[in-house]
Design an enzyme around this catalytic site. Structure first.
Site, PDB file in Angstrom:
ATOM      1  N   SER A  39      32.845  39.945  47.263  1.00 47.11           N
ATOM      2  CA  SER A  39      32.744  39.983  45.812  1.00 47.11           C
ATOM      3  C   SER A  39      32.477  41.395  45.345  1.00 47.11           C
ATOM      4  O   SER A  39      31.993  42.247  46.085  1.00 47.11           O
ATOM      5  CB  SER A  39      31.620  39.072  45.343  1.00 47.11           C
ATOM      6  OG  SER A  39      30.388  39.642  45.769  1.00 47.11           O
ATOM      7  N   LYS A  40      32.783  41.613  44.081  1.00 46.72           N
ATOM      8  CA  LYS A  40      32.593  42.905  43.448  1.00 46.72           C
ATOM      9  C   LYS A  40      31.150  43.372  43.540  1.00 46.72           C
ATOM     10  O   LYS A  40      30.889  44.562  43.617  1.00 46.72           O
ATOM     11  CB  LYS A  40      32.952  42.782  41.960  1.00 46.72           C
ATOM     12  CG  LYS A  40      34.338  43.279  41.643  1.00 46.72           C
ATOM     13  CD  LYS A  40      34.545  43.261  40.141  1.00 46.72           C
ATOM     14  CE  LYS A  40      36.020  43.521  39.850  1.00 46.72           C
ATOM     15  NZ  LYS A  40      36.409  43.167  38.514  1.00 46.72           N
TER      16      LYS A  40
END
Ligand code: GLU
Ligand code: ZN
Length: 327
Positions: A251-252
């Site tokens: 994920s970011k």
């Protein structure tokens, strides 16, 4: 038979490293088999439109050295392949299913569906659609169709066990009881992902669908659609999820996910290609440095593994340094 594969992103405005890996595996497989690779833009969700997204995607692939045999030339231009420009095709095919009695119009309002879902949830029942509209008569359908918005749903067979083969996971079996009567065509005339994806893979004569594991649960729905249309399904290979070092889904929040970010930080395109190639595939020995040409000749679907692949930033830096030393 010649091999055809595709990369089918929704236009998000950047190229995700997971997307790069999926595209790369398709590219390596196509090139190694003297096949063809198609780029298809899956832009049927009008609410998620991003201006300029396709241009950005194309230039990222340019830098990465991945070329498609068929791809959209310019945004907004007709031609291969924007799903938003193929609406008539999806409508035509869904009409065939309705005529065959394998799909049906549903006039239920979102309020009704919401209430239904909540009631069923409270009773701990499965929240599938209750087939309320399946009992409408021909005349009722005709009358309502003229004035009321509606979707078209697939009539999923009641209780059948269906098995398909995945190159990475072998036989995958599911029971149709677990599957809701999928919406195929939305009330705005746009197809859902499932319908458009299957119709296009058929029309583009795709022989191998190589895509992320997150789509595995959609595949039974696609198999049902191939069966309903009377089409042969392609072969499937679902590639493992990319994970953060703590094994959560990449994920970011835990680091960069856009290819563009890595290039800006000084990662060489060749190093990034080499690195993502090894996230989910290995050559069967401990070699780690591969040029694109070497990857093309070594890659095989059989050596894709099933377990999630950790995206290790230190490993990427190490690999980048190997390439920098060579320069
Ligand atoms: N549009 C889907 C995506 O964004 C395509 C999945 C598939 O390859 O079927 O990844
Ligand atoms: Zn309904």
């Amino acid at each position: 038979m010649s091999i055809s594969v595709r990369f089918a992103p929704s236009p998000t405005g950047y190229l995700h490293v997971g997307g790069l890996r999926t595209a790369l595996y398709n590219y390596l497989y196509a090139k190694g088999e003297n096949g063809r690779i198609v780029l298809r833009i899956e832009d049927t969700d009008q609410s998620r439109k991003v201006e300029g997204a396709v241009g950005q995607l194309m230039s990222a692939f340019d830098v990465m050295g991945i070329q498609f045999d068929e791809s959209p030339k310019n945004e907004g231009e007709c031609g291969p392949y924007f799903q938003s420009q193929r609406l008539n095709l999806y409508k035509k095919h869904v009409g065939e299913l309705v005529d065959k009695g394998l799909a049906y119009p549903c006039f239920c309002s979102s309020e009704r569906l919401d209430t239904l879902r909540k009631e069923k949830q409270a009773l701990k029942l499965s929240t599938q659609y209750d087939r309320h509209c399946l009992s409408l008569t021909k005349d009722e359908i005709k009358e309502k169709s003229e004035s009321e918005p509606h979707v078209i749903r697939l009539k999923v067979p009641d209780s059948e066990s269906i098995t398909f083969n995945d190159t990475v996971r072998n036989d995958v079996t599911f029971n149709t009881e677990e599957i809701d009567d999928q919406v195929l065509l939305k009330s705005d005339g746009f197809p859902t992902y499932h319908l458009a994806n299957v119709v296009d893979d058929y029309h583009m004569e795709i022989t191998h669908v190589i895509r992320g594991e997150e789509w595995l649960s959609s595949t039974p729905k696609h198999i049902l659609l191939y069966n309903a249309f009377g089409w042969d399904a392609p072969k499937f290979a679902h590639v493992p999820l990319l994970l953060n070092p703590d094994k959560s889904k990449l994920s970011k929040r835990q680091g960069d996910v856009a290819v563009e970010d890595y290039l800006k930080k000084g990662i060489l395109p060749e190093a990034l290609i080499n690195f993502v190639a090894l996230l989910g595939w290995n050559p069967g020995d401990d070699r780690e440095i591969f040029s694109m040409d070497e990857l093309i000749s070594e890659f095989s679907l059989e050596r894709i593994h099933m377990s999630g692949a950790v995206f290790n930033q230190e490993k990427l830096s190490w690999m980048n340094n190997q390439y920098l030393k060579e320069l």
